[in-house]
Design a protein around this motif. Sequence first.
Motif, PDB file in Angstrom:
ATOM      1  N   VAL A 157      50.375  38.138  39.381  1.00 30.75           N
ATOM      2  CA  VAL A 157      48.923  38.299  39.436  1.00 30.75           C
ATOM      3  C   VAL A 157      48.310  36.907  39.412  1.00 30.75           C
ATOM      4  O   VAL A 157      48.576  36.135  38.486  1.00 30.75           O
ATOM      5  CB  VAL A 157      48.404  39.132  38.247  1.00 30.75           C
ATOM      6  CG1 VAL A 157      46.885  39.196  38.255  1.00 30.75           C
ATOM      7  CG2 VAL A 157      48.993  40.537  38.269  1.00 30.75           C
ATOM      8  N   VAL A 158      47.514  36.571  40.430  1.00 35.57           N
ATOM      9  CA  VAL A 158      46.922  35.239  40.486  1.00 35.57           C
ATOM     10  C   VAL A 158      45.415  35.345  40.696  1.00 35.57           C
ATOM     11  O   VAL A 158      44.934  36.246  41.390  1.00 35.57           O
ATOM     12  CB  VAL A 158      47.540  34.373  41.614  1.00 35.57           C
ATOM     13  CG1 VAL A 158      49.025  34.190  41.404  1.00 35.57           C
ATOM     14  CG2 VAL A 158      47.293  34.984  42.975  1.00 35.57           C
ATOM     15  N   SER A 159      44.683  34.432  40.097  1.00 30.03           N
ATOM     16  CA  SER A 159      43.232  34.384  40.270  1.00 30.03           C
ATOM     17  C   SER A 159      42.693  33.090  39.687  1.00 30.03           C
ATOM     18  O   SER A 159      43.392  32.384  38.946  1.00 30.03           O
ATOM     19  CB  SER A 159      42.569  35.587  39.576  1.00 30.03           C
ATOM     20  OG  SER A 159      41.170  35.581  39.830  1.00 30.03           O
ATOM     21  N   ALA A 160      41.446  32.804  40.023  1.00 27.29           N
ATOM     22  CA  ALA A 160      40.781  31.629  39.439  1.00 27.29           C
ATOM     23  C   ALA A 160      40.299  31.927  38.029  1.00 27.29           C
ATOM     24  O   ALA A 160      40.101  31.024  37.223  1.00 27.29           O
ATOM     25  CB  ALA A 160      39.611  31.191  40.312  1.00 27.29           C
ATOM     26  N   THR A 161      40.091  33.207  37.733  1.00 27.50           N
ATOM     27  CA  THR A 161      39.641  33.607  36.396  1.00 27.50           C
ATOM     28  C   THR A 161      40.402  34.857  35.965  1.00 27.50           C
ATOM     29  O   THR A 161      40.428  35.845  36.690  1.00 27.50           O
ATOM     30  CB  THR A 161      38.130  33.909  36.367  1.00 27.50           C
ATOM     31  OG1 THR A 161      37.821  34.860  37.394  1.00 27.50           O
ATOM     32  CG2 THR A 161      37.308  32.652  36.589  1.00 27.50           C
ATOM     33  N   ILE A 162      41.003  34.794  34.792  1.00 22.95           N
ATOM     34  CA  ILE A 162      41.698  35.939  34.211  1.00 22.95           C
ATOM     35  C   ILE A 162      41.080  36.215  32.846  1.00 22.95           C
ATOM     36  O   ILE A 162      41.253  35.435  31.912  1.00 22.95           O
ATOM     37  CB  ILE A 162      43.211  35.679  34.048  1.00 22.95           C
ATOM     38  CG1 ILE A 162      43.866  35.336  35.380  1.00 22.95           C
ATOM     39  CG2 ILE A 162      43.886  36.891  33.395  1.00 22.95           C
ATOM     40  CD1 ILE A 162      44.063  36.483  36.322  1.00 22.95           C
ATOM     41  N   THR A 163      40.329  37.306  32.737  1.00 19.12           N
ATOM     42  CA  THR A 163      39.713  37.650  31.450  1.00 19.12           C
ATOM     43  C   THR A 163      40.751  38.314  30.550  1.00 19.12           C
ATOM     44  O   THR A 163      41.827  38.723  30.983  1.00 19.12           O
ATOM     45  CB  THR A 163      38.532  38.611  31.653  1.00 19.12           C
ATOM     46  OG1 THR A 163      39.039  39.844  32.217  1.00 19.12           O
ATOM     47  CG2 THR A 163      37.497  38.018  32.598  1.00 19.12           C
ATOM     48  N   ASP A 164      40.407  38.444  29.258  1.00 13.35           N
ATOM     49  CA  ASP A 164      41.315  39.109  28.315  1.00 13.35           C
ATOM     50  C   ASP A 164      41.594  40.546  28.742  1.00 13.35           C
ATOM     51  O   ASP A 164      42.730  41.027  28.643  1.00 13.35           O
ATOM     52  CB  ASP A 164      40.706  39.091  26.905  1.00 13.35           C
ATOM     53  CG  ASP A 164      40.645  37.694  26.316  1.00 13.35           C
ATOM     54  OD1 ASP A 164      41.390  36.811  26.812  1.00 13.35           O
ATOM     55  OD2 ASP A 164      39.860  37.479  25.381  1.00 13.35           O
ATOM     56  N   GLU A 165      40.554  41.226  29.234  1.00 11.07           N
ATOM     57  CA  GLU A 165      40.727  42.615  29.673  1.00 11.07           C
ATOM     58  C   GLU A 165      41.709  42.708  30.834  1.00 11.07           C
ATOM     59  O   GLU A 165      42.605  43.562  30.842  1.00 11.07           O
ATOM     60  CB  GLU A 165      39.380  43.213  30.101  1.00 11.07           C
ATOM     61  CG  GLU A 165      39.485  44.643  30.616  1.00 11.07           C
ATOM     62  CD  GLU A 165      38.198  45.150  31.265  1.00 11.07           C
ATOM     63  OE1 GLU A 165      38.204  46.285  31.755  1.00 11.07           O
ATOM     64  OE2 GLU A 165      37.196  44.393  31.286  1.00 11.07           O
ATOM     65  N   ILE A 166      41.561  41.823  31.814  1.00  7.30           N
ATOM     66  CA  ILE A 166      42.441  41.838  32.982  1.00  7.30           C
ATOM     67  C   ILE A 166      43.869  41.507  32.576  1.00  7.30           C
ATOM     68  O   ILE A 166      44.834  42.101  33.080  1.00  7.30           O
ATOM     69  CB  ILE A 166      41.946  40.851  34.058  1.00  7.30           C
ATOM     70  CG1 ILE A 166      40.579  41.291  34.590  1.00  7.30           C
ATOM     71  CG2 ILE A 166      42.947  40.722  35.188  1.00  7.30           C
ATOM     72  CD1 ILE A 166      40.545  42.688  35.182  1.00  7.30           C
ATOM     73  N   GLU A 167      44.040  40.592  31.630  1.00  5.72           N
ATOM     74  CA  GLU A 167      45.387  40.230  31.175  1.00  5.72           C
ATOM     75  C   GLU A 167      46.067  41.423  30.488  1.00  5.72           C
ATOM     76  O   GLU A 167      47.254  41.683  30.696  1.00  5.72           O
ATOM     77  CB  GLU A 167      45.322  39.041  30.213  1.00  5.72           C
ATOM     78  CG  GLU A 167      46.696  38.529  29.827  1.00  5.72           C
ATOM     79  CD  GLU A 167      46.638  37.246  29.006  1.00  5.72           C
ATOM     80  OE1 GLU A 167      47.713  36.722  28.679  1.00  5.72           O
ATOM     81  OE2 GLU A 167      45.530  36.788  28.694  1.00  5.72           O
ATOM     82  N   ILE A 168      45.304  42.169  29.712  1.00  2.00           N
ATOM     83  CA  ILE A 168      45.852  43.352  29.038  1.00  2.00           C
ATOM     84  C   ILE A 168      46.294  44.397  30.061  1.00  2.00           C
ATOM     85  O   ILE A 168      47.375  44.968  29.971  1.00  2.00           O
ATOM     86  CB  ILE A 168      44.807  43.950  28.069  1.00  2.00           C
ATOM     87  CG1 ILE A 168      44.591  43.001  26.888  1.00  2.00           C
ATOM     88  CG2 ILE A 168      45.247  45.328  27.569  1.00  2.00           C
ATOM     89  CD1 ILE A 168      43.399  43.357  26.021  1.00  2.00           C
TER      90      ILE A 168
END
Length: 393
Positions: A175-186
Amino acid sequence: MSFLEKMDDVFTEKWKFEQETPIQTKMIPELLNGRDVVAESPTGTGKTLAYVLPILQRVNGDKMQTQALIVAPSQELAMQIVNVIRDWVEGTTITVTQLIGGANMQRQVERLKKKPTIVVGTPGRLVELVKAKRLKMNDIRYIVLDEGDQLLSRDYRVIVKDLIEAANAERQVAVVSATITDEIEIVAKKLMNDPIRLQVSVEDMPLSGKVVHSFVKTEARDKTDLLRGLSHLPNIRALAFMNNVDQLRMKEFKLQYNEAPVAVLYSSMKKFERQETLESFRKGDIRILIATDLAARGLDIQGLTHVIHVDVPHTIEQYLHRSGRTGRAGEDGEVLALLSYPEERTYRKLAKGFKPVQKVWYKGKLTEGNSKTVSAQKPATKKPTTNKPKKKR
């Protein structure tokens, strides 16, 4: 010796980098070792090659199987990824095809019959092909979610989850992105096998260009005229963002009526229209391209001088994704917000860490100024005096 220098000889001539980017240095060895990865790195820092090169190393082009799947949220990003892969697989047995909405599905089915090594697609079309039993997920061992924060948002989460779970049990997921929020990481961790978290910041980049963050105060109704004026500035090449498709269409009508070198890009446009628009923009016939966040996700346009926030974004993630389109690969750039009074509070929160500079639009030029100067753009007009005689009482 770098990991890129250790690759097979078949790719040696193509892999001549002066310097790996930080995300490539971190991500390539982990993917080659079979790890699941959640990677966060600013836009324009080499994330595409960071996952493409390990995939090319691990797939076998001689096998008549589709072995890797790259998912992108927009048609433009999917086509861009396909073009990158085609450049690198030239002269090898590895093949790639794109599976995107807005294109002829039957043609895509015919291509799938030839068992391309890698497929790149948008979520909706991929699901259609899986349900039609045209895309065999069981053979797929490598999955990448590009712009993963978008793909794992509530809009796409169920679709993407189903795609991943339908793949081979021994799959590897990135999973790659410029922004990874805590919710997305979970959410990502629930779909992955003990992923390693990789992070790169702007400060880690050796070739970070200087990016100025600025704003112009204007009335909401004057934004169209301001965009028209900006489109006639010498050497400007800007990607402008709006929050609402309906408002974007209204801007398109007004700007085209006045023959400004401006065009729009939105998700419901036909594929050939989107391709023509992007080609005109890349050639310089169009000076400002106005788009929604979804349409512009992941777009890599060289020589972009400005990002313009026609509408102030709702979140810091949106602000970072938009702003990261300029100042790439060591080039300088400017991030300009067209700021109406109701947007000021939101903007100051989003741009708090960037020390934005106030500018004014005056006599066809964009110059530094302050709130006092803004009023000079529209000098007050006095009502014409008349010599009518006063009525007698």
